[in-house]
Structure formats: C-alpha cells, structure tokens
Scaffold this motif. Structure first.
Motif, PDB file in Angstrom:
ATOM      1  N   ASP A 330       0.841  -1.191   0.000  1.00 28.13           N
ATOM      2  CA  ASP A 330       0.000   0.000   0.000  1.00 28.13           C
ATOM      3  C   ASP A 330       0.880   1.245   0.000  1.00 28.13           C
ATOM      4  OD1 ASP A 330       1.003   0.225   2.547  1.00 28.13           O
ATOM      5  OD2 ASP A 330      -0.898  -0.161   3.566  1.00 28.13           O
ATOM      6  N   GLY A 331       0.277   2.423   0.140  1.00 25.35           N
ATOM      7  CA  GLY A 331       1.038   3.664   0.094  1.00 25.35           C
ATOM      8  C   GLY A 331       2.073   3.784   1.192  1.00 25.35           C
ATOM      9  N   ALA A 332       1.837   3.101   2.322  1.00 26.07           N
ATOM     10  CA  ALA A 332       2.781   3.154   3.437  1.00 26.07           C
ATOM     11  C   ALA A 332       3.846   2.066   3.366  1.00 26.07           C
ATOM     12  CB  ALA A 332       2.034   3.043   4.766  1.00 26.07           C
ATOM     13  N   GLY A 333       3.771   1.235   2.325  1.00 25.12           N
ATOM     14  CA  GLY A 333       4.752   0.166   2.169  1.00 25.12           C
ATOM     15  C   GLY A 333       4.383  -1.138   2.829  1.00 25.12           C
ATOM     16  N   ALA A 334       3.162  -1.262   3.365  1.00 23.83           N
ATOM     17  CA  ALA A 334       2.742  -2.493   4.029  1.00 23.83           C
ATOM     18  C   ALA A 334       2.320  -3.541   2.998  1.00 23.83           C
ATOM     19  CB  ALA A 334       1.586  -2.205   4.991  1.00 23.83           C
ATOM     20  N   TYR A 335       2.740  -4.782   3.216  1.00 23.26           N
ATOM     21  CA  TYR A 335       2.377  -5.868   2.306  1.00 23.26           C
ATOM     22  C   TYR A 335       0.898  -6.221   2.447  1.00 23.26           C
ATOM     23  CZ  TYR A 335       7.367  -6.666   1.551  1.00 23.26           C
ATOM     24  OH  TYR A 335       8.689  -6.523   1.212  1.00 23.26           O
ATOM     25  N   TYR A 336       0.357  -6.793   1.361  1.00 26.08           N
ATOM     26  CA  TYR A 336      -1.046  -7.186   1.386  1.00 26.08           C
ATOM     27  C   TYR A 336      -1.230  -8.395   2.303  1.00 26.08           C
ATOM     28  CZ  TYR A 336      -5.630  -8.699  -0.237  1.00 26.08           C
ATOM     29  OH  TYR A 336      -6.943  -9.075  -0.299  1.00 26.08           O
ATOM     30  N   PRO A 337      -2.062  -8.298   3.338  1.00 29.28           N
ATOM     31  CA  PRO A 337      -2.217  -9.393   4.321  1.00 29.28           C
ATOM     32  C   PRO A 337      -3.258 -10.413   3.884  1.00 29.28           C
ATOM     33  CG  PRO A 337      -3.455  -7.478   5.043  1.00 29.28           C
ATOM     34  CD  PRO A 337      -2.820  -7.088   3.742  1.00 29.28           C
ATOM     35  N   ILE A 338      -2.932 -11.209   2.887  1.00 32.26           N
ATOM     36  CA  ILE A 338      -3.908 -12.133   2.328  1.00 32.26           C
ATOM     37  C   ILE A 338      -4.382 -13.153   3.364  1.00 32.26           C
ATOM     38  CG2 ILE A 338      -2.024 -13.552   1.411  1.00 32.26           C
ATOM     39  CD1 ILE A 338      -5.612 -13.203   0.027  1.00 32.26           C
ATOM     40  N   THR A 339      -3.488 -13.610   4.233  1.00 25.65           N
ATOM     41  CA  THR A 339      -3.885 -14.615   5.223  1.00 25.65           C
ATOM     42  C   THR A 339      -4.959 -14.082   6.159  1.00 25.65           C
ATOM     43  OG1 THR A 339      -1.646 -15.541   5.138  1.00 25.65           O
ATOM     44  CG2 THR A 339      -3.035 -16.211   6.972  1.00 25.65           C
ATOM     45  N   ASP A 340      -4.877 -12.810   6.498  1.00 23.56           N
ATOM     46  CA  ASP A 340      -5.882 -12.210   7.381  1.00 23.56           C
ATOM     47  C   ASP A 340      -7.165 -11.873   6.624  1.00 23.56           C
ATOM     48  OD1 ASP A 340      -3.992 -12.314   9.411  1.00 23.56           O
ATOM     49  OD2 ASP A 340      -3.246 -10.294   8.970  1.00 23.56           O
ATOM     50  N   ARG A 341      -7.046 -11.441   5.387  1.00 25.94           N
ATOM     51  CA  ARG A 341      -8.214 -10.960   4.656  1.00 25.94           C
ATOM     52  C   ARG A 341      -9.071 -12.091   4.098  1.00 25.94           C
ATOM     53  NH1 ARG A 341      -7.171  -5.657   2.698  1.00 25.94           N
ATOM     54  NH2 ARG A 341      -6.111  -4.522   4.372  1.00 25.94           N
ATOM     55  N   ILE A 342      -8.432 -13.168   3.702  1.00 27.40           N
ATOM     56  CA  ILE A 342      -9.152 -14.182   2.936  1.00 27.40           C
ATOM     57  C   ILE A 342     -10.238 -14.884   3.744  1.00 27.40           C
ATOM     58  CG2 ILE A 342      -7.649 -16.146   3.452  1.00 27.40           C
ATOM     59  CD1 ILE A 342      -7.917 -16.910   0.476  1.00 27.40           C
ATOM     60  N   GLN A 358      -9.476  -9.688  -5.740  1.00 30.62           N
ATOM     61  CA  GLN A 358      -9.050  -8.668  -6.698  1.00 30.62           C
ATOM     62  C   GLN A 358      -9.462  -7.272  -6.252  1.00 30.62           C
ATOM     63  OE1 GLN A 358      -9.508  -9.457 -11.070  1.00 30.62           O
ATOM     64  NE2 GLN A 358     -10.562 -11.280 -10.348  1.00 30.62           N
ATOM     65  N   THR A 359     -10.731  -7.141  -5.879  1.00 26.86           N
ATOM     66  CA  THR A 359     -11.240  -5.838  -5.458  1.00 26.86           C
ATOM     67  C   THR A 359     -10.485  -5.324  -4.246  1.00 26.86           C
ATOM     68  OG1 THR A 359     -13.439  -6.383  -6.313  1.00 26.86           O
ATOM     69  CG2 THR A 359     -13.296  -4.587  -4.717  1.00 26.86           C
ATOM     70  N   ASP A 360     -10.274  -6.197  -3.270  1.00 29.38           N
ATOM     71  CA  ASP A 360      -9.582  -5.791  -2.052  1.00 29.38           C
ATOM     72  C   ASP A 360      -8.115  -5.471  -2.330  1.00 29.38           C
ATOM     73  OD1 ASP A 360      -9.757  -5.433   0.860  1.00 29.38           O
ATOM     74  OD2 ASP A 360      -8.373  -7.117   0.950  1.00 29.38           O
ATOM     75  N   LEU A 361      -7.496  -6.240  -3.215  1.00 28.15           N
ATOM     76  CA  LEU A 361      -6.092  -6.000  -3.559  1.00 28.15           C
ATOM     77  C   LEU A 361      -5.930  -4.661  -4.264  1.00 28.15           C
ATOM     78  CD1 LEU A 361      -3.174  -7.061  -3.752  1.00 28.15           C
ATOM     79  CD2 LEU A 361      -3.808  -8.139  -5.918  1.00 28.15           C
ATOM     80  N   ARG A 362      -6.822  -4.354  -5.186  1.00 24.24           N
ATOM     81  CA  ARG A 362      -6.756  -3.067  -5.875  1.00 24.24           C
ATOM     82  C   ARG A 362      -6.946  -1.910  -4.891  1.00 24.24           C
ATOM     83  NH1 ARG A 362      -4.357  -3.208 -10.853  1.00 24.24           N
ATOM     84  NH2 ARG A 362      -5.240  -4.868 -12.153  1.00 24.24           N
ATOM     85  N   HIS A 363      -7.823  -2.128  -3.942  1.00 18.59           N
ATOM     86  CA  HIS A 363      -8.034  -1.084  -2.929  1.00 18.59           C
ATOM     87  C   HIS A 363      -6.781  -0.919  -2.068  1.00 18.59           C
ATOM     88  CE1 HIS A 363     -10.125   1.413  -0.005  1.00 18.59           C
ATOM     89  NE2 HIS A 363      -9.666   0.630   0.950  1.00 18.59           N
ATOM     90  N   HIS A 364      -6.153  -2.019  -1.703  1.00 21.87           N
ATOM     91  CA  HIS A 364      -4.955  -1.964  -0.856  1.00 21.87           C
ATOM     92  C   HIS A 364      -3.819  -1.239  -1.569  1.00 21.87           C
ATOM     93  CE1 HIS A 364      -2.037  -3.408   2.151  1.00 21.87           C
ATOM     94  NE2 HIS A 364      -1.236  -3.646   1.118  1.00 21.87           N
ATOM     95  N   THR A 365      -3.646  -1.515  -2.857  1.00 21.01           N
ATOM     96  CA  THR A 365      -2.530  -0.935  -3.608  1.00 21.01           C
ATOM     97  C   THR A 365      -2.909   0.365  -4.309  1.00 21.01           C
ATOM     98  OG1 THR A 365      -3.103  -2.215  -5.592  1.00 21.01           O
ATOM     99  CG2 THR A 365      -1.565  -3.215  -4.020  1.00 21.01           C
ATOM    100  N   GLN A 366      -4.129   0.842  -4.055  1.00 13.95           N
ATOM    101  CA  GLN A 366      -4.620   2.048  -4.733  1.00 13.95           C
ATOM    102  C   GLN A 366      -4.565   1.869  -6.245  1.00 13.95           C
ATOM    103  OE1 GLN A 366      -2.221   5.231  -3.100  1.00 13.95           O
ATOM    104  NE2 GLN A 366      -3.312   5.203  -1.162  1.00 13.95           N
TER     105      GLN A 366
END
Length: 387
Positions: A330-342, A358-366
């Motif tokens: 994301d903008g702060a450099g945090a990795y996408y937490p797939i294990t927590d989100r899924i 996909q939707t959540d990933l796009r939101h995370h990475t802007q």
C-alpha cells in the motif's frame, strides 16, 4: 487529437482532460496579463506566459498546446508593449523566443502522445499474449470446483512470467501455479516451455513425485536447444545472453494433485509461496515440509522434491498464488495481508472469492500493481453440491 489511451485515462477525471487544461491555462494567462499591465513597466511577468505551453505539453496533446500557444502569443506581445519592450531592439528576439518555445512545446507534446500510443499498443499486445497462454481454467476439474485469474502489473509493455495450468492424470485433477524469474519476451519463452512440459507430463502419466524433475529437465533442455539455435545462426551478440539464461533461469512453482473425491491433496513445492487452505472460515498456510530449489536449479539438489499431503473436508478451498499477491504494497509500504483478509470470503465459491480478492487488492494498492499476480482457487464441494 489525444490518443484513445489518453481519452480513457481522462474519462474518469474530467478536471484532467484537454479542455480543462486549456481552460486553466487561459485563466492563468488572463490573470498574468492583468497583473502585468496593472503593474506597469516595473512588473514583468511575460516569462510566466512563456512557461504555459511548455507545462501544457507535459499533460496534454499537441492540439490543446497549439491553442494555448495561439492565445499566449498576443498576450505576450501585449505584455511587451505594457513594459515598453515592443521596440526594434527587443521585440524581434523576444517574439522569436516565444515562437521557438511554442513550436518546441507542440513538438514535444506530439512526441509524448506518440509514445503513449505506442505503449498502449504494446500493452494491448502483452495482455492478448497473456490471455492466449493463460486462458481461464475450466469451472470444474474432476470432482473439484476451480477458478483462475491473472492480473497484469501496471508497468507498461511488460510481459510477466506468472503461469497456471491444469490437467487430469489417471483420473486425478492436477494444477500448477508458477512464476518465472524476470520479465520480457525471454521470460514468456520459458513460460511456454514449462506449460508444454506440464501438459506433456500429464500425457505421459508422470507421477507427482517425479513431476518437478521432469519439468526441470524439460525446461533446461528447451533452453539449451534455444541456445544452440542462436549459436548456429551466428548471432554473436545474443549467444552470451542465451548461455546466461541457461545457467541462471529458474521457476518457482507448486504442483498439487487431488485424489479420491478431492479429500486428499498432495503438494510438490519448488521454492514457491505456500498455498492457503481455507477450512471452516479460517486460513492456514501449507508450507513445504522440506524446502526445495526452484525448477531450473533442481540439478543442484541432492534429494528429490518432497511431496506433502493434506486432508480436505467438503467445502474446503485451496488458494494457490504467485508472490505478486503477498508482495503487493500500500502507500505506506505495508504488504497485502492475504492470510488475514481471505477468511472474509472463505465460504464463497471459487470465482466469487477471486473477485473479492481482486477488489480488495486493488483497494490496498490504490489500483497500482508493481508485479503480476496469478491466482487459482480449488474447492471441494459439499455432499449436497456434489449430488
């Protein structure tokens, strides 16, 4: 006129369109001219006017830049007059300078627009190539429900090395997800080698424990053939690159096979991110019990790739993915937490789950992906669904 790609970009942000840029430039031009005339000979703001076409060339096409230039020139002449510089000594040089800046701005804008069109065309070719190689997997593979998706990175004209494929071997569904090191056409060639080898292994009924070594031999053999072709062609410039590819090319991959009614999954992981198993709303990783080298480097290993086994209950889902998913920031450099989100989508069907990710990933990475992402979900249906 603006390219189709530029029009598409501006369609969602009207304030960035060519008309908005021209309007803003004209407003600035009028304000600068008023300030210049009001200030008398002690205030000279003509230089700001000269900057407008050059700045516009960064954001819009040659036609809007030409319009801005056409409005700027008489305003600039008016500025010269208000400052007492519209003389034979000063005016020719000043007006010539303004004309050169306008012409250069229009030319630079035209070059930029051409580059945008070329990148857009290259991007379309890239996407079409990926779609030809990585067509969506069938919704059903033996007793298992399955879905797949490929998300291209936002790097223009870049061909990634993510891949997936499926097959039926002796009645057992088999799936591979992998990621070739590097990017570009040479990476695409290795993707083709690996996919062909995977399908050939299925046709030859190669057992899962032997698949990694089979793929390793096939990829290295095909790379060696490609190198030999280059050497025979006498291309001295490309030969060292091909030799380096043969030595250094590798593919991280995980191959999974489902037995019985899908109640057991067997995994052979070659340096790839661990799949996620979703059971009763919770997600857990399935790491390899014994780390293995990637495909292409297995000749350096002394032991064969370990095959691990895991039990699947009805309704369980297995998510396979490439590292572009877990390394997305994301903008702060945090990795996408797939294990927590899924876990939020654990009960959804495979296709709906991938849509949600996909939707959540796009939101995370802007909406900006730095690397390609390939994902495959495989679900064991419940008894009622199977019936």
């Amino acid at each position: 006129m603006p390219s189709a790609e530029a029009q598409r970009r501006y369609s969602g942000t009207p304030w960035r369109g060519p008309r908005a840029i021209v309007g803003l430039a004209l407003v600035i031009l009028v304000l600068v001219l008023i300030a210049d005339v009001s200030g008398g000979s002690t205030v000279r703001l003509g230089g700001i006017m000269l900057a407008l076409p050059a700045l516009a060339a960064v954001f819009t096409g040659p036609v809007p830049v030409l319009v801005i230039s056409g409005a700027m020139l008489p305003a600039y002449v008016g500025s010269l007059a208000s400052n007492g510089r519209l003389t034979w000594a000063d005016a020719p040089v000043s007006i010539a300078t303004a004309l050169v800046i306008c012409a250069a701005s229009v030319g630079a804008s035209a070059v930029r627009e051409k580059r945008v069109r070329e990148l857009a065309q290259s991007r379309r070719v890239t996407v079409q190539t990926q779609q030809m190689l990585l067509r969506p997997l069938p919704p059903r593979l033996g007793p298992m429900e399955i879905s797949s998706v490929y998300l291209a990175s936002d790097a223009e004209s870049t061909i990634g090395g993510d891949l997936y494929a499926c097959a039926i071997v002796d009645g057992h569904p088999r799936v591979i997800v992998g990621d070739v090191q590097g990017k570009g056409l040479s990476t695409l060639e290795v993707v083709v080698f690996l996919l062909n080898a995977f399908r050939q292994a299925a046709q030859e009924h190669v057992a899962l424990p032997d698949v990694p070594a089979y793929l390793d031999d096939a990829v290295r053999r095909d790379l060696a053939r490609a190198r030999d072709v280059v050497e025979e062609s006498g291309d001295a410039a490309q030969a060292p690159e091909m030799e380096q590819r043969l030595r250094e090319c590798f593919v991280t991959a995980v191959v999974v096979e489902f037995t019985g009614e899908g109640d057991e999954v067997r995994l052979a992981n070659c340096g790839h991110p661990a799949p996620l198993l979703l059971h009763e709303g919770a997600a857990r990783e399935l790491p390899a019990s014994k780390p293995a080298l990637p495909i292409g480097l297995l000749s350096l290993a002394t032991d064969p790739v370990q095959v691990d086994t895991c039990h699947l209950e009805p309704g369980d889902t297995l998510l396979l993915f490439t590292d572009g998913l877990i390394e997305a920031r994301d903008g702060a450099g945090a990795y996408y937490p797939i294990t927590d989100r899924i876990s939020n989508w654990a009960t959804q069907p495979p296709e709906a789950m991938l849509d949600a990710i996909q939707t959540d990933l796009r939101h995370h990475t802007q909406a900006h992906l730095d690397d390609d992402v390939a994902m495959v979900t495989v679900r064991r249906p419940t008894a009622r669904e199977a019936g």
